[in-house]
Scaffold this motif. Sequence first.
Motif, short mmCIF file in Angstrom:
data_model
loop_
_atom_site.label_atom_id
_atom_site.label_comp_id
_atom_site.label_asym_id
_atom_site.label_seq_id
_atom_site.Cartn_x
_atom_site.Cartn_y
_atom_site.Cartn_z
N ILE A 1 -109.64 28.53 -10.47
CA ILE A 1 -110.95 29.16 -10.65
C ILE A 1 -112.05 28.11 -10.63
O ILE A 1 -113.10 28.27 -9.98
CB ILE A 1 -110.98 29.98 -11.95
N ASP A 2 -111.84 27.01 -11.33
CA ASP A 2 -112.82 25.93 -11.40
C ASP A 2 -113.14 25.39 -10.00
O ASP A 2 -114.31 25.26 -9.62
CB ASP A 2 -112.28 24.82 -12.30
N ALA A 3 -112.10 25.10 -9.22
CA ALA A 3 -112.31 24.54 -7.88
C ALA A 3 -113.00 25.57 -6.97
O ALA A 3 -113.87 25.20 -6.16
CB ALA A 3 -110.97 24.13 -7.29
N TYR A 4 -112.64 26.83 -7.13
CA TYR A 4 -113.23 27.89 -6.31
C TYR A 4 -114.73 28.01 -6.55
O TYR A 4 -115.52 28.14 -5.60
CB TYR A 4 -112.51 29.19 -6.64
N PHE A 5 -115.16 27.95 -7.81
CA PHE A 5 -116.59 28.07 -8.09
C PHE A 5 -117.35 26.82 -7.69
O PHE A 5 -118.51 26.90 -7.24
CB PHE A 5 -116.81 28.43 -9.56
N LYS A 6 -116.74 25.67 -7.80
CA LYS A 6 -117.40 24.44 -7.33
C LYS A 6 -117.66 24.51 -5.82
O LYS A 6 -118.67 24.02 -5.33
CB LYS A 6 -116.54 23.23 -7.67
N ALA A 7 -116.73 25.14 -5.09
CA ALA A 7 -116.88 25.25 -3.64
C ALA A 7 -117.77 26.43 -3.23
O ALA A 7 -118.08 26.57 -2.05
CB ALA A 7 -115.50 25.40 -3.00
N SER A 8 -118.17 27.26 -4.18
CA SER A 8 -118.90 28.49 -3.86
C SER A 8 -120.29 28.53 -4.49
O SER A 8 -120.83 29.62 -4.70
CB SER A 8 -118.10 29.71 -4.33
N ASP A 9 -120.86 27.37 -4.80
CA ASP A 9 -122.19 27.30 -5.41
C ASP A 9 -122.23 28.07 -6.72
O ASP A 9 -123.20 28.74 -7.05
CB ASP A 9 -123.25 27.86 -4.45
N ASP B 1 -102.49 30.48 -22.41
CA ASP B 1 -102.96 29.17 -21.94
C ASP B 1 -102.68 28.95 -20.46
O ASP B 1 -103.35 28.14 -19.82
CB ASP B 1 -102.32 28.05 -22.76
N ALA B 2 -101.72 29.68 -19.90
CA ALA B 2 -101.50 29.59 -18.46
C ALA B 2 -102.73 30.08 -17.70
O ALA B 2 -103.02 29.59 -16.61
CB ALA B 2 -100.27 30.42 -18.06
N PHE B 3 -103.44 31.02 -18.30
CA PHE B 3 -104.65 31.54 -17.68
C PHE B 3 -105.86 30.67 -17.97
O PHE B 3 -106.65 30.36 -17.07
CB PHE B 3 -104.91 32.97 -18.17
N TYR B 4 -106.04 30.27 -19.23
CA TYR B 4 -107.27 29.60 -19.64
C TYR B 4 -107.23 28.08 -19.59
O TYR B 4 -108.28 27.43 -19.59
CB TYR B 4 -107.64 30.05 -21.06
N LYS B 5 -106.02 27.51 -19.53
CA LYS B 5 -105.93 26.04 -19.56
C LYS B 5 -104.97 25.47 -18.52
O LYS B 5 -104.82 24.25 -18.43
CB LYS B 5 -105.48 25.58 -20.95
N GLY B 6 -104.34 26.34 -17.73
CA GLY B 6 -103.35 25.88 -16.77
C GLY B 6 -103.85 25.94 -15.34
O GLY B 6 -105.05 25.83 -15.05
N GLY B 7 -102.90 26.15 -14.43
CA GLY B 7 -103.23 26.13 -13.01
C GLY B 7 -104.18 27.23 -12.59
O GLY B 7 -104.98 27.04 -11.67
#
Length: 581
Positions: free
Chosen positions: A253-261, A242-248
């Motif tokens: 990863i989520d923020a990185y893809f939002k900033a990278s189209d 869960d540290a990988f799939y639900k944590g920091g």
Amino acid sequence: MRRPTALSRLVLTVLALALPFTAPFEAAAADRITGEPFATRSEVYAPHAMAATSHPLATQIALDVMKDGGSAVDAAIAANAALGLMEPTGNGIGGDLFAIVWDPKTGKLHGYNGSGRSPKSLTLDEFRRRGLAAVPPHGPLPVSVPGTVDGWFALHGRFGRRPMAENLAPAIRYAREGHPVHQTIAYYWDRSVPVLSKWPGFAEQFTVDDGRGGRRAPRTGEMWRNPNLADTLQQIADGGRDAFYKGGIARTIDAYFKASDGFLSYEDLASHEGEWVEPVSTNYRGYDVWELPPNGQGIAALQILNILEGYDLKGYGFGSPEHVHLFTEAKKLAFADRAASYADPDHYRTPVERLVSKAYAAERRRLISMDRAMKAAEPGVIPQLNEGDTIYLTVADPDGMMVSLIQSNYRGMGSGMAPPGLGFILQDRGEQFVLKEGHPNSYAPGKRPFHTIIPAFVTKDGKPWLSFGVMGGAMQPQGHAQILINMIDFGMNLQEAGDAPRIQHDGSTEPAGQNIAMADGGELDLETGFPYATVRELMRRGHSVRFAHGPYGGYQAIMVNPEGGYVGASESRKDGQAAGY
């Protein structure tokens, strides 16, 4: 891959047609006192445990884990984590994982499909809006959810004996302290840097200062450290999957893809689950060969073997025109079905039972001519839709547990998308989707793409005989079949079966991209070592033969020694090692 020029093809053809026929490999064994003409070294024997991986340090880590009481699964996880650091050109925690485990307690094989799904917010219409006919190979669009970490914990939950923190500790230590880069890995790393450095986070985390204001790949023997990956693995060691799939990590990863189209999201990661699956088998001359069902391509190896079982390969001999011709034609037929019918079982029900049946193989065998190469190969089962670079390692422990595991970022170092501070690259497995409606492998949100990575296992009379794999895209089922043919038909030992020159046919209709049908017979790559008389005869039968460097896969294998313990072999084309104790 460097293709020959038109002039070199003409010269090759003229020479081939001019040379007289000679018996293949007349004096091939003269240089080796043990008599195996192709073996680059001896098989490895050990009484208690064995590991075979594509990196010597990873092999040693696996052995250390088992010496400390860990199971083969613990050892495989530890080795895989280390390979993500040491061989980022082929794998890492940004990719997917498949495994087959022999459990000596139950006397059964267990399969695990650790492939991730496409982003839920990315649609087929979005690709059309961007004017794309195929999923691009790099950048944010081919990225699917990475399934490796979930796979580690699923395997560990059922078969592990040591805490996961202890399994990850060697990789964390090497990531902080550093390790020298091996030769083949350095070669592929250098090739990847110019292609992937345009994507955010890659150059910062996977290159070094060249001393002239630029960046480059680490060189052979140069110490490589990845403190970001060490921190990520430590988070996983402390916090579990869960540290990988639900944590920091997931939020980064989520923020990185939002900033990278991009489209991969926290929700995609948080909802990921791999699954246990039943391996599928066929019997080849008394040996039960096991593969995992689609969305992987493993059953293509079973189809090839079923077709070839109808021929006297032993009588023809290794390297004969008949051997190479029949193998190539069987591959074409199996790959026609692969392109048409292998897909995510949640979206399309591949007719696995029919495809791997002996009756179906007999039907397909009738399409093969001994005299002429087929130019086109149609699938034998027409889909009816309903509401679907790499590392390989194998480990065997003192209790008899054996693990066949394969893990990949897909295209070498993956998509090039490397989220800041995490020390790994996301896979580009989504490139394997087809961007047209009505195909079993058509892109859809939340769907698993067609997968090339496949582990293999062989039993004999219900007991484990061989755990093995051959990495390398479409080469994998071709390699699986060739290893077994080399051993069963041609009598080669475990090391020689991997070192013998390989056949690769390229150009079949693919389950991905634009799904363009083969119409010209494709190209036949023959590794150095096949007789020129064979090349000449193959050309006369209509095969387009070419030379190619490097596409022949990477083999590791462990066989049960009937006298006790294990036998190991490692790929001579890679940097790896088979070792035991």
